[in-house]
Design a protein around this motif. Structure first.
Motif, PDB file in Angstrom:
ATOM      1  N   GLY A 273       0.825  -1.198   0.000  1.00 15.06           N
ATOM      2  CA  GLY A 273       0.000   0.000   0.000  1.00 15.06           C
ATOM      3  C   GLY A 273       0.855   1.241   0.000  1.00 15.06           C
ATOM      4  N   PHE A 274       0.329   2.331  -0.598  1.00 13.54           N
ATOM      5  CA  PHE A 274       1.088   3.568  -0.704  1.00 13.54           C
ATOM      6  C   PHE A 274       0.191   4.756  -0.377  1.00 13.54           C
ATOM      7  CE2 PHE A 274       2.111   0.652  -4.212  1.00 13.54           C
ATOM      8  CZ  PHE A 274       3.389   0.263  -3.832  1.00 13.54           C
ATOM      9  N   PRO A 275       0.668   5.711   0.416  1.00 11.19           N
ATOM     10  CA  PRO A 275      -0.082   6.955   0.621  1.00 11.19           C
ATOM     11  C   PRO A 275       0.020   7.820  -0.631  1.00 11.19           C
ATOM     12  CG  PRO A 275       2.021   7.068   1.753  1.00 11.19           C
ATOM     13  CD  PRO A 275       1.929   5.688   1.181  1.00 11.19           C
ATOM     14  N   LEU A 276      -1.092   8.372  -1.070  1.00 13.35           N
ATOM     15  CA  LEU A 276      -1.110   9.119  -2.325  1.00 13.35           C
ATOM     16  C   LEU A 276      -1.088  10.631  -2.147  1.00 13.35           C
ATOM     17  CD1 LEU A 276      -3.681   7.048  -4.420  1.00 13.35           C
ATOM     18  CD2 LEU A 276      -1.197   7.124  -4.698  1.00 13.35           C
ATOM     19  N   LEU A 277      -1.465  11.139  -0.975  1.00 20.49           N
ATOM     20  CA  LEU A 277      -1.521  12.587  -0.790  1.00 20.49           C
ATOM     21  C   LEU A 277      -0.153  13.220  -1.050  1.00 20.49           C
ATOM     22  CD1 LEU A 277      -3.802  13.079   2.345  1.00 20.49           C
ATOM     23  CD2 LEU A 277      -4.357  13.498  -0.057  1.00 20.49           C
ATOM     24  N   GLY A 278      -0.131  14.196  -1.931  1.00 16.41           N
ATOM     25  CA  GLY A 278       1.112  14.891  -2.243  1.00 16.41           C
ATOM     26  C   GLY A 278       1.994  14.190  -3.258  1.00 16.41           C
ATOM     27  N   ALA A 279       1.597  13.005  -3.714  1.00 13.84           N
ATOM     28  CA  ALA A 279       2.415  12.281  -4.688  1.00 13.84           C
ATOM     29  C   ALA A 279       2.349  12.962  -6.052  1.00 13.84           C
ATOM     30  CB  ALA A 279       1.946  10.839  -4.793  1.00 13.84           C
ATOM     31  N   LYS A 280       3.395  12.777  -6.847  1.00  8.59           N
ATOM     32  CA  LYS A 280       3.407  13.265  -8.220  1.00  8.59           C
ATOM     33  C   LYS A 280       2.933  12.145  -9.131  1.00  8.59           C
ATOM     34  CE  LYS A 280       7.126  16.653  -7.567  1.00  8.59           C
ATOM     35  NZ  LYS A 280       8.479  17.082  -8.002  1.00  8.59           N
ATOM     36  N   LEU A 318      -6.037   8.993  -9.693  1.00  9.24           N
ATOM     37  CA  LEU A 318      -4.819   9.135  -8.897  1.00  9.24           C
ATOM     38  C   LEU A 318      -4.413  10.597  -8.762  1.00  9.24           C
ATOM     39  CD1 LEU A 318      -2.815   6.131 -10.374  1.00  9.24           C
ATOM     40  CD2 LEU A 318      -3.836   6.268  -8.096  1.00  9.24           C
ATOM     41  N   GLU A 319      -4.556  11.368  -9.824  1.00  9.36           N
ATOM     42  CA  GLU A 319      -4.222  12.804  -9.757  1.00  9.36           C
ATOM     43  C   GLU A 319      -5.125  13.533  -8.775  1.00  9.36           C
ATOM     44  OE1 GLU A 319      -4.599  13.941 -13.827  1.00  9.36           O
ATOM     45  OE2 GLU A 319      -2.446  13.748 -14.242  1.00  9.36           O
ATOM     46  N   GLN A 320      -6.413  13.219  -8.803  1.00 10.10           N
ATOM     47  CA  GLN A 320      -7.353  13.893  -7.903  1.00 10.10           C
ATOM     48  C   GLN A 320      -7.103  13.518  -6.439  1.00 10.10           C
ATOM     49  OE1 GLN A 320     -11.578  14.184  -9.637  1.00 10.10           O
ATOM     50  NE2 GLN A 320     -10.597  12.707 -11.000  1.00 10.10           N
ATOM     51  N   VAL A 321      -6.828  12.241  -6.179  1.00 13.66           N
ATOM     52  CA  VAL A 321      -6.543  11.809  -4.809  1.00 13.66           C
ATOM     53  C   VAL A 321      -5.248  12.442  -4.312  1.00 13.66           C
ATOM     54  CG1 VAL A 321      -5.998   9.826  -3.346  1.00 13.66           C
ATOM     55  CG2 VAL A 321      -7.824   9.653  -5.037  1.00 13.66           C
ATOM     56  N   ALA A 322      -4.215  12.456  -5.153  1.00 12.91           N
ATOM     57  CA  ALA A 322      -2.929  13.042  -4.757  1.00 12.91           C
ATOM     58  C   ALA A 322      -3.068  14.517  -4.423  1.00 12.91           C
ATOM     59  CB  ALA A 322      -1.902  12.846  -5.865  1.00 12.91           C
ATOM     60  N   ALA A 323      -3.991  15.204  -5.107  1.00 11.17           N
ATOM     61  CA  ALA A 323      -4.231  16.632  -4.864  1.00 11.17           C
ATOM     62  C   ALA A 323      -5.262  16.862  -3.765  1.00 11.17           C
ATOM     63  CB  ALA A 323      -4.688  17.298  -6.155  1.00 11.17           C
ATOM     64  N   ASN A 324      -5.724  15.786  -3.123  1.00 14.10           N
ATOM     65  CA  ASN A 324      -6.716  15.872  -2.049  1.00 14.10           C
ATOM     66  C   ASN A 324      -8.021  16.503  -2.528  1.00 14.10           C
ATOM     67  OD1 ASN A 324      -7.606  15.349   0.557  1.00 14.10           O
ATOM     68  ND2 ASN A 324      -6.898  17.310   1.360  1.00 14.10           N
ATOM     69  N   GLU A 325      -8.426  16.142  -3.745  1.00 15.52           N
ATOM     70  CA  GLU A 325      -9.672  16.642  -4.308  1.00 15.52           C
ATOM     71  C   GLU A 325     -10.748  15.566  -4.256  1.00 15.52           C
ATOM     72  OE1 GLU A 325      -8.642  17.676  -8.248  1.00 15.52           O
ATOM     73  OE2 GLU A 325      -7.451  19.441  -7.705  1.00 15.52           O
ATOM     74  N   THR A 326     -12.009  15.996  -4.318  1.00 13.62           N
ATOM     75  CA  THR A 326     -13.109  15.048  -4.425  1.00 13.62           C
ATOM     76  C   THR A 326     -13.014  14.340  -5.764  1.00 13.62           C
ATOM     77  OG1 THR A 326     -14.535  16.427  -3.051  1.00 13.62           O
ATOM     78  CG2 THR A 326     -15.611  14.753  -4.414  1.00 13.62           C
ATOM     79  N   VAL A 327     -13.017  12.998  -5.723  1.00 15.09           N
ATOM     80  CA  VAL A 327     -12.801  12.230  -6.945  1.00 15.09           C
ATOM     81  C   VAL A 327     -14.079  12.170  -7.762  1.00 15.09           C
ATOM     82  CG1 VAL A 327     -12.203   9.974  -7.894  1.00 15.09           C
ATOM     83  CG2 VAL A 327     -10.977  10.873  -5.906  1.00 15.09           C
ATOM     84  N   LEU A 328     -13.986  12.618  -9.016  1.00 15.22           N
ATOM     85  CA  LEU A 328     -15.084  12.551  -9.968  1.00 15.22           C
ATOM     86  C   LEU A 328     -14.622  11.726 -11.150  1.00 15.22           C
ATOM     87  CD1 LEU A 328     -16.103  16.313  -9.917  1.00 15.22           C
ATOM     88  CD2 LEU A 328     -17.210  14.453  -8.676  1.00 15.22           C
ATOM     89  N   VAL A 329     -15.386  10.690 -11.485  1.00 17.61           N
ATOM     90  CA  VAL A 329     -15.008   9.796 -12.570  1.00 17.61           C
ATOM     91  C   VAL A 329     -16.166   9.663 -13.529  1.00 17.61           C
ATOM     92  CG1 VAL A 329     -14.238   7.496 -13.209  1.00 17.61           C
ATOM     93  CG2 VAL A 329     -13.489   8.505 -11.053  1.00 17.61           C
ATOM     94  N   ASP A 330     -15.893   9.885 -14.815  1.00 16.45           N
ATOM     95  CA  ASP A 330     -16.883   9.642 -15.863  1.00 16.45           C
ATOM     96  C   ASP A 330     -16.557   8.301 -16.481  1.00 16.45           C
ATOM     97  OD1 ASP A 330     -18.672   9.613 -17.895  1.00 16.45           O
ATOM     98  OD2 ASP A 330     -17.759  11.224 -19.062  1.00 16.45           O
TER      99      ASP A 330
END
Length: 362
Positions: A273-280, A318-330
């Motif tokens: 497992g990996f923490p994603l917050l702040g990841a590139k 992954l980009e939205q989670v790393a940026a601590n945003e609400t995840v929206l997926v179409d």
């Protein structure tokens, strides 16, 4: 001889038992890096191709007609024309099980980012004092109690809907910071280490008690998965590598601001497992459908998706989670869709939710 429906991509050739629609996992996979191929005409009337890998192992393909054989030779030649670095990242040869319902669970401590209350508590039946220290997660209309904070399977799962939450006294519980819950003659005591934790836990219990019970409340395992899996932003099979070369097929779950990897969707506990917050997070152009993660501690992680559509979806999540945003997926979106504007019209606002490429021409 075995009859297959093959799919050729840059790094491998995948073999399926039936024609499309294809299942999520191929039955067999052949790595195609540094391979040689040639027409094989040693059996008249059989339209065959031989493929040799780096170890000089041979695989022979037999086509139905000479026209089909020439089409496959054209595909092999086109692939051979690509730069070798484009083929360096090879997906795993492991074929995962096809599952109707994933059984994964997440570590209890991971819910700190999504649950209204996470922390250590003491619990006992009211009539028989037998206090146990457990790690508590209050989520939706339920409370889950774990032996350890890194455990995935709770020792107890309780639907709080309809329970009454009441304060308790030190004389009744034997502890300074305690409260009780009651329903249909059953009562439990809970205690925390301090007054602030007590206030937060009681509030979380009361909020959960006011919510309707999950539809699967009758079954313990179904209850756990219905509630605990609901936090997942995305889940599915990916190829994972830490060195960008040797990939392993994993069932990946993006949830609670982290990425958790399981051997298969039938496994309960993750192997990594990996923490994603702040990841590139970035698309890696060294191979098709590849994503590169650079974690805050400097760790590099490579993920390879099955196709372009999954690549777009996973990259966006992954980009939205790393940026601590609400995840929206179409889920139904077309990654190659275009928008056209009539000359002279005015564009007031254009918002891109997923990963997009924009090309503007006069």
């Amino acid at each position: 001889w075995k009859k297959w429906w093959p799919v050729l991509d840059v790094a491998s050739m995948r073999f399926y038992l039936k024609a499309p629609p294809l299942p999520p996992a191929a039955k067999e996979r052949l790595a195609m890096r540094n391979t040689e191929f040639a027409l094989l005409d040693d059996h008249p009337g059989q339209f065959r191709i031989v493929v040799r890998n780096e170890a000089h192992d041979e695989t022979i393909f037999r086509c139905e007609t000479e026209e089909e054989r020439q089409e496959w030779m054209g595909a092999f030649r086109a692939r051979a024309a690509l730069p070798q670095e484009d083929m360096a990242a090879e997906p795993s040869t492991e074929a995962p099980d096809v599952d109707d319902a994933p059984e994964f669970l997440l570590p209890a401590v991971s819910y700190e980012s999504s649950a209204p209350y996470v922390g250590w508590v003491h619990k006992t039946p009211l009539q028989k004092k037998a206090w146990k220290r457990l790690f508590c997660v209050v989520l939706s209309s339920c409370v889950f109690l774990f032996k350890k904070e890194k455990d995935c399977e709770p020792e107890l799962a309780l639907v709080l809907s309809g329970w009454v939450v009441l304060p308790s006294t030190e004389a009744e519980s034997g502890k300074a910071h305690s409260f009780k819950i009651s329903k249909d003659g059953t009562r439990f005591l809970f205690a925390t280490e301090d007054a602030d934790s007590l206030k937060a836990l009681m509030a979380a219990f009361r909020d959960s008690a006011s919510l309707p019970a999950p539809s699967s409340a009758a079954d313990g395992d179904e209850l756990q998965r219905a509630v605990l899996q609901d936090v997942a932003d995305s889940a599915g099979y990916l190829d994972h590598s830490e060195d960008g070369k040797k990939f392993k097929r994993r069932f990946a779950v993006c949830a609670n601001a982290g990425l958790y990897l399981y051997k298969s969707a039938k496994d309960i506990e993750p192997v990594d497992g990996f923490p994603l917050l702040g990841a590139k997070v970035a698309a890696d152009r060294s191979a098709p459908n590849l994503i590169k993660l650079r974690l805050l501690d400097g760790t590099a992680v490579s993920l390879m998706c099955a196709d372009a559509k999954e690549h777009v979806t996973w990259l966006s999540v992954l980009e939205q989670v790393a940026a601590n945003e609400t995840v929206l997926v179409d889920a139904e979106g077309d990654p190659n869709s275009t928008i056209e504007f009539v000359s002279g019209s005015s564009l007031l606002q254009l918002t891109f939710v997923a990963n997009c490429a924009v090309e503007i021409s006069a």
